[in-house]
Structure formats: C-alpha cells, structure tokens
Design a protein around this motif. Structure first.
Motif, PDB file in Angstrom:
ATOM      1  N   ILE A 245      40.414   1.632  10.916  1.00  0.00           N
ATOM      2  CA  ILE A 245      40.780   1.459  12.330  1.00  0.00           C
ATOM      3  C   ILE A 245      39.909   0.387  12.987  1.00  0.00           C
ATOM      4  O   ILE A 245      40.374  -0.412  13.802  1.00  0.00           O
ATOM      5  CB  ILE A 245      40.676   2.807  13.088  1.00  0.00           C
TER       6      ILE A 245
ATOM      7  N   PRO B 269      41.331  -4.788  12.705  1.00  0.00           N
ATOM      8  CA  PRO B 269      41.419  -5.711  13.845  1.00  0.00           C
ATOM      9  C   PRO B 269      40.334  -6.787  13.839  1.00  0.00           C
ATOM     10  O   PRO B 269      40.604  -7.949  14.151  1.00  0.00           O
ATOM     11  CB  PRO B 269      41.259  -4.785  15.068  1.00  0.00           C
TER      12      PRO B 269
ATOM     13  N   GLN C  81      45.995   3.711  18.969  1.00  0.00           N
ATOM     14  CA  GLN C  81      46.193   2.291  18.665  1.00  0.00           C
ATOM     15  C   GLN C  81      47.309   1.680  19.510  1.00  0.00           C
ATOM     16  O   GLN C  81      47.189   0.544  19.986  1.00  0.00           O
ATOM     17  CB  GLN C  81      46.495   2.112  17.169  1.00  0.00           C
TER      18      GLN C  81
ATOM     19  N   LEU D  19      49.896  -2.418  12.971  1.00  0.00           N
ATOM     20  CA  LEU D  19      49.191  -2.068  14.209  1.00  0.00           C
ATOM     21  C   LEU D  19      47.778  -2.656  14.211  1.00  0.00           C
ATOM     22  O   LEU D  19      47.314  -3.195  15.223  1.00  0.00           O
ATOM     23  CB  LEU D  19      49.119  -0.545  14.380  1.00  0.00           C
ATOM     24  N   GLY D  20      47.093  -2.546  13.063  1.00  0.00           N
ATOM     25  CA  GLY D  20      45.739  -3.102  12.944  1.00  0.00           C
ATOM     26  C   GLY D  20      45.740  -4.606  13.154  1.00  0.00           C
ATOM     27  O   GLY D  20      44.887  -5.151  13.872  1.00  0.00           O
TER      28      GLY D  20
ATOM     29  N   MET E 147      46.500  -5.498  16.807  1.00  0.00           N
ATOM     30  CA  MET E 147      45.334  -5.261  17.655  1.00  0.00           C
ATOM     31  C   MET E 147      44.351  -6.432  17.556  1.00  0.00           C
ATOM     32  O   MET E 147      43.767  -6.862  18.552  1.00  0.00           O
ATOM     33  CB  MET E 147      44.657  -3.963  17.201  1.00  0.00           C
TER      34      MET E 147
ATOM     35  N   VAL F 152      38.089  -2.411  23.284  1.00  0.00           N
ATOM     36  CA  VAL F 152      38.814  -1.235  23.789  1.00  0.00           C
ATOM     37  C   VAL F 152      38.248  -0.810  25.150  1.00  0.00           C
ATOM     38  O   VAL F 152      38.997  -0.571  26.107  1.00  0.00           O
ATOM     39  CB  VAL F 152      38.731  -0.070  22.774  1.00  0.00           C
TER      40      VAL F 152
ATOM     41  N   PHE G 227      41.217   6.542  22.589  1.00  0.00           N
ATOM     42  CA  PHE G 227      40.944   5.697  21.428  1.00  0.00           C
ATOM     43  C   PHE G 227      39.800   6.264  20.584  1.00  0.00           C
ATOM     44  O   PHE G 227      39.844   6.217  19.356  1.00  0.00           O
ATOM     45  CB  PHE G 227      40.610   4.258  21.831  1.00  0.00           C
TER      46      PHE G 227
ATOM     47  N   CYS H 214      41.174   8.842  18.595  1.00  0.00           N
ATOM     48  CA  CYS H 214      41.903   8.195  17.490  1.00  0.00           C
ATOM     49  C   CYS H 214      40.931   7.808  16.378  1.00  0.00           C
ATOM     50  O   CYS H 214      41.171   8.053  15.197  1.00  0.00           O
ATOM     51  CB  CYS H 214      42.628   6.963  18.035  1.00  0.00           C
TER      52      CYS H 214
END
Length: 642
Positions: free
Chosen positions: A70, A74, A199, A292-293, A296, A326, A340, A343
């Motif tokens: 996670i 990014p 995310q 998604l990664g 981001m 974030v 987050f 997450c």
C-alpha cells in the motif's frame, strides 16, 4: 532542507482506527463462540474445509496485499513512473499455474500443511528442511510487516509508535488464537473492503484537488511518468517488461503456488473446483489493486511534481511520503486520514494473522504431530491455539528487532525472493521431475539458500562500499536493512552520470530483485537434478501416486516408450478428482515392500475382472464383488463407509 512536518490526527481519526481493531477482534470472538467453537484442529487450522470461493479469494488477495504494498507502489510510481504496472502481466501465469498444477495436487492429497507433500514425495528429512525454511521466512517477515507501517505513521503524524505496534499485534493475536482460520479469512474479507475504501478515498479526493483525471494524466505525461513498453532484456535493469512480466511470474508462484499461508486457504475450500475458482477470482482483484496503487502514485505526482516532500525534507523516506501526501490531501477532511490509516493497518493485520495461522499449522502438523501421533484432539486443538498465541508474541519481538536494525519497507519482496525462491524450486523439483530423489532435494535446497544469501548479502555490501550513482543502479535491499532506500531512490532520479555496467560477480550482485525467485528456484532444480542423477534417480514404482504432475510425459510424446520409462514419465501419476474422497494421503503411502500402489490401475483391473466374471458366472456375482482384490481397495471401502 526543512524540518520533518507532523500532521496530527483528530479525535474522529482515532475513533475510525479503533473501530477497525474492535471489528476485527469482534469477528474473531464470533467464530470462537459460534459453530463448532474451534474444538478440533480441523476447524481451527483448516476452517472445516467448508469455505466458499468469494471469502477465500478476498483472503488470498489480502494476505500479501500488506501495508508494504500500500505504501510501496505509489512511491515507486511517483519516483519512476508506471513501468511497475507491467507486474500485472505476471499475474496471468502466476495464478494460472497454481490453479491447474499446484492446487489439484495439494487438494487431492488432502493435506493440512504444504510440507506434508515433501514427505510423500521425498522423505521426512526434506519435509523438516522445508518447514524450517518457511518458519524462518515468515518469522522475519511478520515483524517487518508489523513495524514498518507503524514507523512511517509515527514519523508523519506523531502517532504513538509502540502503541500502534502493540495494539495491532495483540488484537491480531487475539482473533487468530481464538477464532482460527475462519476468523482469519472473514477478517481478511472485512479488511480488504477497508483497504479498497481507503485507497479509493485518497484517489477521488486527490484527483479532484488536482483538477480532474485529465489534468493528472497531462502532468504525468509531461513529467515522463507514463512509461512505455521497455523490452530491454538486461536482467540487471531494475524494472523492465521482462523483469516484471517474467521474473514476476516466479515471485507470484512462490506466493500463490507453494506458500503455506495461501495454500491453506485453497485447502479450506469446500471443493477443488471452488479452490480453483478462488484463484480465478483473485486475478481481476489483483489487477484492480495494482492499478489503484499506480493511480495513487500519479495523483501524488500531479500534486507535487518533481518538487517532492522528500526533497524539501518534510519526510525522510519514500514510504513516509505516501502518508504525508494522504495527510496533506485530507488536511481539512476529518475522519478520512483515519480511514486511510485503517486501510494501511488492515493490510498489516491481514498479513500477520495469516502468518500466525500458517506458522501454527506447520509447527503442529510437521513438527509436533509426527512425534505424538496419539495426541487427543482436545489437546492438539489447545496446543494449536497456544502456538498461534506464541507466534503472536514472537511477532512483537521481531518488530522490536526490526526497530533496532532499521526500517525495511523496500526489502519485503527480497525476503520472498531470497527464501521463497528456494522453496518454490524444491516443490517444482518434486512435482515436475519424477526422477528427483531426496538427496537431490536436500542438497538443491541448501544450494538455493546459499545462492540466495550470497547474492543478497553481496549486493548489500557492494552498495555500502561504493557511491550511489547512475540510473541503472539496482535498489534491491537485504530484508533487515533499509535506511539507504531514500538515498538510493533520490540518486536514481537526480544523478546525471551513467554507471559502467558491472561485470563478473558484481553483475550477479546487481541482479534485479524481481529475478531473485527465478534465479534461486532454478538453482535448486538444477543442483537437485544433478545430485539425483549422480546418486541414483528415483524409479516410477517408488513414487507415491498423486505427487507428480505428468508434464514431461506430454512434452516428450515423441520419444519411444522405453526411453519414457527410463525418464519415469510413462504413466500419469496424478490423482483424478473422483478419487479425492477415496484416497487421502495417508492411504497413498508406500507398502512394506516400498512399492506405491497406483489406485487408478488397481481399480481398473478390479472392474475388468468383475465384468469378465459376470459374463461367465452370473450366480456368483454378489460374492465376487464382496471380495476386494488388493489392500488398497480395503481402504477405499473403509473411507467410503466413513
């Protein structure tokens, strides 16, 4: 250079984080006091082999979608561009091969521990060696996974470091020790939803603040962050299509093919078909997570451009940069930073709970039960719960060790490459090469581990001893060292001078970390086969039915039968699905003369004999059917009756 900036949590953020822990613990307690109440090892360790496809697939996804990924993906895309996305190409074969090779073999043998296979295929020594290697791998890894996100969170938000570590470690230990595999799988499902939500919230709000998706894409293109297809075959290049798309296949096989934490989920499925389906379902989910990664990372670039918080000195490492981003995006939105962080810690919880459960399983099945075969079910279940609890405490100790030795985020893949690669090689040796023997397996595993640590330690020492320059520099780190990550990444982006290509042993040390699994598993297979041929290869009659995948017989279809027989690939040795319930692995063991009965052959012979007798002696038909013709059919009758 500025000072490290702390952005503090609000009360709402802490409440959301606490809710995650309470919900996870609640799921564990629910399964501890409902259903069978975890009274048998079958229920505690294998979820009564009653799980359906969807929870198993989401649990497979969550297990290695840790906080490491996670935070790592990014920052990777922000620094180097979208080349990392090509890792998704490796998911095709990386999940297809487990679905059609590893799962059928493990499921039909009715195993609890993956390493039981090694005893059936080779002998007890190989099984113990495999188990010890796995325990070493997971004990180190789970400390890393617990400590690293807590450290990043502490650095950026001032969130209490050991408060976070202890809260996660103890909650995770509680629900794993009380609720067993069912609790682990269902908490994984819940934590996967939280991971997706966290995310998505960052991407949606970040994209909106950057001016929309078109603006994010425009800035990424202008900043050269949208990577094309790099077909450079050089294995020393850190990320190319080949290192990610081909080298990544071996990394995926080590994770989804033979790792106990994943295989245990396949084996907890109701049927083999559901186990295979869970592998298919996890494929699109993996692609979504990867995308998604990457997205981001692009949103981060759209916000900061080349002027990163790392360069300004607001944060000290790349993983902290993601958290800084974030907190920056959610500065005026209380509650969302907490989402987050929930997450992030969902990723950590799902990974370490799987580690506890799989470690308890292999310790129980491979190290304790063989020495205490008459242990009562109650004692065995109690001991399994005690083992899960003990590994939870070991995890906290390993988190403390990680705190002494340094952060380890960028090195998580290297651990699985260094130790997971040789284990993958050991299983491939047994499954695909019928003539491999136990001596070859042990020597091959030792050679693979020696090669892994030689290359890993060598690359670390080489980086310490020379300045960090050049765009082709390999950033592979040793599992317990990561303080250099920032320096390495910064130099990769900013250094204008090209480093000369390494030669000789330095080239080996500069190997891309994505090739670790392939390199180390190949070492095990090559050394194992050579030693097996020198010490006397196994003969077909010595093999246990169901332990070999007959790929060689198919590939070598053009050879005469006498050569196929010498290569031990003339008879298909896999069990068929209809035989699953009639031939558990205990019944597949060799007889006192060392010869393995082949169930398929004996059943076919019995049926033919009965048919002949029926044609000539109709009145004796019932008598003939009541008389089994070999020891194995006795077992079949007993098992069917059970």
């Amino acid at each position: 250079m500025g000072e490290v900036v702390h952005m503090h949590f609000t009360t709402v953020d802490y409440v959301i984080f606490a809710l995650l822990l309470v919900a996870s613990a609640g799921i564990g307690l629910f399964y501890a006091f409902s259903g069978g109440r975890q009274r048998t090892t079958q229920e505690f360790l294998m979820a009564d082999r009653s799980m359906s496809c969807l929870p198993v697939s989401l649990s497979l996804l969550a297990t290695f979608q840790s906080a490491v990924a996670i935070l790592g993906a990014p920052s990777e895309v922000y620094s180097f561009g979208t080349q990392y996305w090509f890792l998704g190409c490796s998911y095709f074969l990386g999940l297809l091969i487990p679905a059609h090779v590893f799962i059928p073999i493990f499921y039909r043998l009715r195993l609890s521990s993956t390493y039981e296979y090694l005893e059936l295929r080779f002998n007890k020594t190989v099984r113990i060696c495999g188990t010890a290697t796995f325990i070493f791998q997971m004990v180190i890894y789970m400390g890393v996974v617990l400590y690293a996100p807590a450290l990043a969170l502490n650095a950026v938000t001032g969130f209490d470091l050991w408060g976070a570590v202890l809260a996660m470690g103890l909650v995770c230990t509680l629900y794993t020790a009380l609720g067993g595999l069912k609790a682990v799988i269902w908490t994984d499902v819940f934590q996967t939803v939280v991971m997706f939500a966290g995310q998505m919230a960052v991407i949606v709000v970040g994209t909106s603040q950057a001016g929309g998706i078109a603006e994010v894409w425009r800035k990424a293109v202008n900043g050269s962050r949208i990577a094309g297809l790099d077909l450079n075959p050089d294995p020393l290049q850190r990320h190319t299509f080949w290192t990610l798309g081909v080298g990544g296949v071996f990394l995926m096989l080590a994770l989804y093919g033979v790792n106990q934490a994943q295989v245990q989920r396949y084996l907890s499925s109701r049927t083999e078909k559901e186990a295979v389906m869970s592998c298919y379902v996890v494929f699109p989910c993996q692609q979504i997570v990867l995308s998604l990664g990457c997205m981001m990372g692009l949103v981060m670039f759209a916000r900061y451009g080349e002027d990163s918080p790392l360069d300004k000195g607001y944060v000290k490492t790349n993983d902290q940069m993601v958290l800084y981003f974030v907190m920056d995006v959610f500065r005026d939105l209380p509650g969302l930073p907490g989402l987050f962080v929930a997450c992030l810690f969902s990723g950590a919880l799902s990974t370490i709970s799987s580690a506890f459960n799989s470690l308890a399983t292999v310790t129980m099945e491979d190290l304790i039960k063989p020495h205490f075969p008459n242990m009562s079910e109650t004692k065995a279940t109690l001991l399994s719960k005690g083992l899960a609890l003990a590994y939870g405490l070991v995890c906290l100790v390993m988190a403390y060790v990680a705190s002494i030795m340094g952060s380890v985020l960028q090195a998580a893949f290297s651990i699985f490459g260094m130790v997971g690669g040789p284990l993958l090689g050991l299983f491939c040796l047994g499954i695909f090469f019928p003539w491999a023997n136990s001596i070859g397996a042990v020597v091959g595993l030792a050679a693979g581990l020696a090669m892994a640590f030689w290359v890993g330690i060598g690359s670390f020492v080489m980086r310490l001893s020379r300045p960090l320059v050049g765009p082709n520099l390999n950033t592979t780190a040793l599992p317990l060292f990561d303080n250099m990550t920032t320096t390495v990444l910064t130099s990769l982006v900013t250094s204008p001078t090209a480093k000369p290509r390494p030669t000789g042993v330095e080239a080996l040390y500069s190997l891309s970390y994505m090739w670790y699994s392939a390199h180390n598993s190949a070492t095990v297979v090559v050394v194992g086969l050579l030693v097996s041929l020198l010490t006397g290869p196994m003969k077909e009659k010595e093999l246990t039915p169901g332990t070999v995948f007959p790929v060689l017989g198919t590939l070598l279809f053009f050879l005469p039968d006498r050569y196929k027989e010498k290569l031990c690939c003339i008879t298909p040795l896999t069990l068929k699905p209809k035989e699953i319930n009639t031939l558990p692995y205990q019944m597949a063991k060799k007889d006192s003369n060392g010869t393995a009965y082949c169930k398929e052959d004996t059943v076919t012979e019995d049926k033919e004999m009965e048919r002949d007798q029926a044609q000539t002696e109709d009145k004796d038909l019932d008598t003939q059917r009541a008389q089994p013709s070999c020891p194995l059919t006795d077992y079949t009758v007993q098992e069917t009756a059970l």
